[in-house]
Design an enzyme around this catalytic site. Structure first.
Site, mmCIF file in Angstrom:
data_model
loop_
_atom_site.group_PDB
_atom_site.id
_atom_site.type_symbol
_atom_site.label_atom_id
_atom_site.label_comp_id
_atom_site.label_asym_id
_atom_site.label_seq_id
_atom_site.Cartn_x
_atom_site.Cartn_y
_atom_site.Cartn_z
ATOM 1 C CE1 TYR A 1 30.724 5.455 1.219
ATOM 2 C CE2 TYR A 1 31.477 3.295 0.434
ATOM 3 C CZ TYR A 1 30.394 4.264 1.086
ATOM 4 O OH TYR A 1 29.190 3.926 1.808
ATOM 5 C CE LYS B 1 27.575 2.004 3.874
ATOM 6 N NZ LYS B 1 28.092 2.134 4.983
HETATM 7 P P1 DAT Z 1 27.629 8.062 5.964
HETATM 8 O O1 DAT Z 1 27.383 7.103 5.537
HETATM 9 O O2 DAT Z 1 26.899 8.626 7.109
HETATM 10 O O3 DAT Z 1 27.790 9.406 4.875
HETATM 11 P P2 DAT Z 1 30.263 9.097 5.674
HETATM 12 O O4 DAT Z 1 30.861 9.153 3.893
HETATM 13 O O5 DAT Z 1 31.360 10.100 6.084
HETATM 14 O O6 DAT Z 1 29.526 8.909 6.315
HETATM 15 O O7 DAT Z 1 31.450 8.088 5.309
HETATM 16 C C1 DAT Z 1 30.673 6.432 4.268
HETATM 17 C C2 DAT Z 1 31.654 5.375 5.243
HETATM 18 O O8 DAT Z 1 32.567 5.095 5.647
HETATM 19 C C3 DAT Z 1 30.986 5.161 7.038
HETATM 20 O O9 DAT Z 1 29.180 4.868 6.653
HETATM 21 C C4 DAT Z 1 31.274 3.744 7.368
HETATM 22 C C5 DAT Z 1 33.101 4.518 6.843
HETATM 23 N N1 DAT Z 1 33.616 5.300 7.435
HETATM 24 C C6 DAT Z 1 33.012 7.134 8.164
HETATM 25 N N2 DAT Z 1 33.637 7.265 9.156
HETATM 26 C C7 DAT Z 1 34.658 6.245 9.380
HETATM 27 C C8 DAT Z 1 35.300 5.812 10.994
HETATM 28 N N3 DAT Z 1 36.279 6.784 11.586
HETATM 29 N N4 DAT Z 1 36.138 4.333 10.256
HETATM 30 C C9 DAT Z 1 35.689 3.916 9.641
HETATM 31 N N5 DAT Z 1 34.933 3.412 9.209
HETATM 32 C C10 DAT Z 1 34.266 5.024 8.754
#
Ligand code: DAT
Ligand code: MG
Length: 151
Positions: A51, A11
């Site tokens: 996303y 990123k």
């Molecule tokens: P990952 O990247 O481990 O697959 P994810 O798919 O649940 O995690 O979420 C995508 C991204 O979103 C993650 O890398 C960072 C951001 N994110 C996730 N949960 C968050 C939160 N509670 N607050 C802020 N950003 C968050």
């Protein structure tokens, strides 16, 4: 060797912090094979598509703003078990919970700046590779190391 592939992205925070080679090093030395790589600044719309499953979450807009805020290194890595083990190399979503030794555990502090993305399963890997890369951008070749990595 099996043809399992995963989508990995460094990123904008990882790029700006000079962690490109550090992150690539960890996948490369494990034995995974790089089959695609490019540097690009994704549009906000592209980030929202990437996303898509997080639409509606309170951090969604900020997350997509962030991903589109600067250069991202998009990659496809191949190897036996690379989807699941790649997530293991990356570590837990929040660096507060990521174990030392993992990319996020060693190199990041906050969840919104966790420096790397990795596909979370076979279906998302397939979809994300197709979203980020044209088929002809995936390079098919035999790694010289394969006969030493796999029985
Ligand atoms: P990952 O990247 O481990 O697959 P994810 O798919 O649940 O995690 O979420 C995508 C991204 O979103 C993650 O890398 C960072 C951001 N994110 C996730 N949960 C968050 C939160 N509670 N607050 C802020 N950003 C968050
Ligand atoms: Mg995810």
């Amino acid at each position: 060797a099996e043809l399992e592939r995963t989508f990995i992205a460094i990123k904008p925070d990882g790029v700006q912090r000079g962690l490109i080679s550090e992150i690539i090093h960890r996948f490369e030395r494990k034995g995974y094979k790089l089959v695609a790589i490019k540097l690009l600044i994704p549009s906000k719309e592209f980030a929202e598509t990437h996303y898509d499953d997080l639409r509606g979450r309170p951090f969604f807009n900020g997350l997509c703003d962030f991903l589109s805020s600067g250069p991202v290194v998009a990659m496809v890595w191949e190897g036996q078990g690379v989807i699941k083990y790649g997530r293991k190399l990356i570590g837990a979503t929040s660096p507060h919970n990521s174990e030392p030794g993992t990319i996020r555990g060693d190199l990041a502090i906050s969840v919104g700046r966790n420096i790397i993305h990795g596909s979370d399963g076979p279906e998302t890997a397939k979809a994300e590779i197709a979203l980020w890369f044209k088929p002809e951008e995936l390079v098919n070749y035999t790694s010289n190391a394969e006969k030493w990595l796999y029985e």
